[in-house]
Design a protein around this motif. Structure first.
Motif, PDB file in Angstrom:
ATOM      1  N   GLY A  52       0.325  -1.372   0.326  1.00 21.78           N
ATOM      2  CA  GLY A  52       0.433   0.046  -0.090  1.00 21.78           C
ATOM      3  C   GLY A  52       0.867   1.084   0.163  1.00 21.78           C
ATOM      4  N   GLY A  53       2.370   1.032  -0.267  1.00 23.79           N
ATOM      5  CA  GLY A  53       2.855   2.575  -0.264  1.00 23.79           C
ATOM      6  C   GLY A  53       3.120   2.789   1.077  1.00 23.79           C
ATOM      7  N   LYS A  54       3.225   2.274   2.073  1.00 21.26           N
ATOM      8  CA  LYS A  54       3.397   2.038   3.073  1.00 21.26           C
ATOM      9  C   LYS A  54       5.444   2.611   3.236  1.00 21.26           C
ATOM     10  N   LEU A  55       5.511   3.491   3.614  1.00 19.30           N
ATOM     11  CA  LEU A  55       7.456   3.705   4.472  1.00 19.30           C
ATOM     12  C   LEU A  55       7.534   3.013   5.759  1.00 19.30           C
ATOM     13  N   LEU A  56       8.408   2.470   6.160  1.00 15.53           N
ATOM     14  CA  LEU A  56       8.971   2.281   6.845  1.00 15.53           C
ATOM     15  C   LEU A  56      10.324   2.681   7.722  1.00 15.53           C
ATOM     16  N   SER A  57      10.700   2.827   8.684  1.00 16.75           N
ATOM     17  CA  SER A  57      11.911   3.483   8.616  1.00 16.75           C
ATOM     18  C   SER A  57      12.006   3.394  10.011  1.00 16.75           C
ATOM     19  N   PHE A  58      13.750   3.035   9.885  1.00 13.52           N
ATOM     20  CA  PHE A  58      14.079   2.899  11.529  1.00 13.52           C
ATOM     21  C   PHE A  58      14.996   2.783  12.238  1.00 13.52           C
ATOM     22  N   SER A  59      15.854   3.249  13.663  1.00 11.82           N
ATOM     23  CA  SER A  59      16.583   4.177  13.652  1.00 11.82           C
ATOM     24  C   SER A  59      16.922   3.375  15.723  1.00 11.82           C
ATOM     25  N   ASP A  90      15.730   2.937  18.505  1.00 10.23           N
ATOM     26  CA  ASP A  90      14.769   1.985  19.155  1.00 10.23           C
ATOM     27  C   ASP A  90      13.652   2.788  18.386  1.00 10.23           C
ATOM     28  N   CYS A  91      13.790   3.951  17.597  1.00 15.09           N
ATOM     29  CA  CYS A  91      12.844   3.702  16.796  1.00 15.09           C
ATOM     30  C   CYS A  91      12.480   3.569  15.477  1.00 15.09           C
ATOM     31  N   VAL A  92      10.999   3.132  15.535  1.00 14.27           N
ATOM     32  CA  VAL A  92       9.969   2.785  14.035  1.00 14.27           C
ATOM     33  C   VAL A  92       9.670   3.825  13.513  1.00 14.27           C
ATOM     34  N   ASP A  93       8.852   4.205  12.792  1.00 13.36           N
ATOM     35  CA  ASP A  93       8.234   5.300  11.871  1.00 13.36           C
ATOM     36  C   ASP A  93       7.471   4.128  10.921  1.00 13.36           C
ATOM     37  N   MET A  94       6.759   4.747  10.488  1.00 13.54           N
ATOM     38  CA  MET A  94       5.471   4.116   9.780  1.00 13.54           C
ATOM     39  C   MET A  94       4.669   5.380   8.701  1.00 13.54           C
ATOM     40  N   LYS A  95       4.952   5.633   7.931  1.00 15.10           N
ATOM     41  CA  LYS A  95       4.482   6.625   7.696  1.00 15.10           C
ATOM     42  C   LYS A  95       4.016   6.510   5.981  1.00 15.10           C
ATOM     43  N   SER A  96       2.893   6.723   4.724  1.00 19.14           N
ATOM     44  CA  SER A  96       1.439   6.159   4.146  1.00 19.14           C
ATOM     45  C   SER A  96       2.665   6.455   3.407  1.00 19.14           C
TER      46      SER A  96
END
Length: 136
Positions: free
Chosen positions: A121-128, A130-136
């Motif tokens: 669905g075009g979601k972008l997942l980034s991690f660094s 202990d931080c995880v971020d997901m954007k649409s």
């Protein structure tokens, strides 16, 4: 025999590496032993059987080894390059090794510290860290 003791627990070693527990143990005496300054789970031993052996200190399992010409009397880790070590023999030889295979153990300096991936669905997942971020 190599024993790892936790001084907070009395009476017995937490890890014991011997010919009875590992077929990779030194055949003669262990002449030197060093903890990896970059990865506390890695223990390095050398002996008069002309071998340098890397162990997983968490469970005593064998990781890898190097065989050399003469009986060894000392080993050292490079102070800033995590996978480089040196060994010296009683015959005056010094060898420098680059370790590329740590068996099933992945050293901390080889782990990804950050990354990014596209998902469904075009979601972008980034991690660094202990931080995880997901954007649409």
């Amino acid at each position: 025999v190599v024993e790892i003791w936790d001084l907070r627990k009395r009476g017995f070693p937490i890890i014991k590496i011997s010919n009875e527990t590992s077929p990779y143990m030194h055949m003669g005496s262990v002449e030197a032993m060093r903890w990896c300054p970059h990865e506390p789970r890695v223990l390095l031993t050398s002996g008069d059987d002309r071998r340098t052996v890397l162990w997983n200190a968490a469970d005593g399992s064998y990781l890898t080894e190097h065989s050399l010409g003469g009986p060894l009397n000392d080993v050292q880790w490079h102070p800033t390059r995590p996978s480089v070590l040196s060994s010296s023999s009683f015959e005056g030889e010094i060898h420098v090794h680059a370790i590329h295979d740590f068996g099933p153990l992945v050293p901390s300096w080889l782990r990804r510290s950050s990354g990014v991936s596209f998902g469904f669905g075009g979601k972008l997942l980034s991690f660094s860290g202990d931080c995880v971020d997901m954007k649409s």
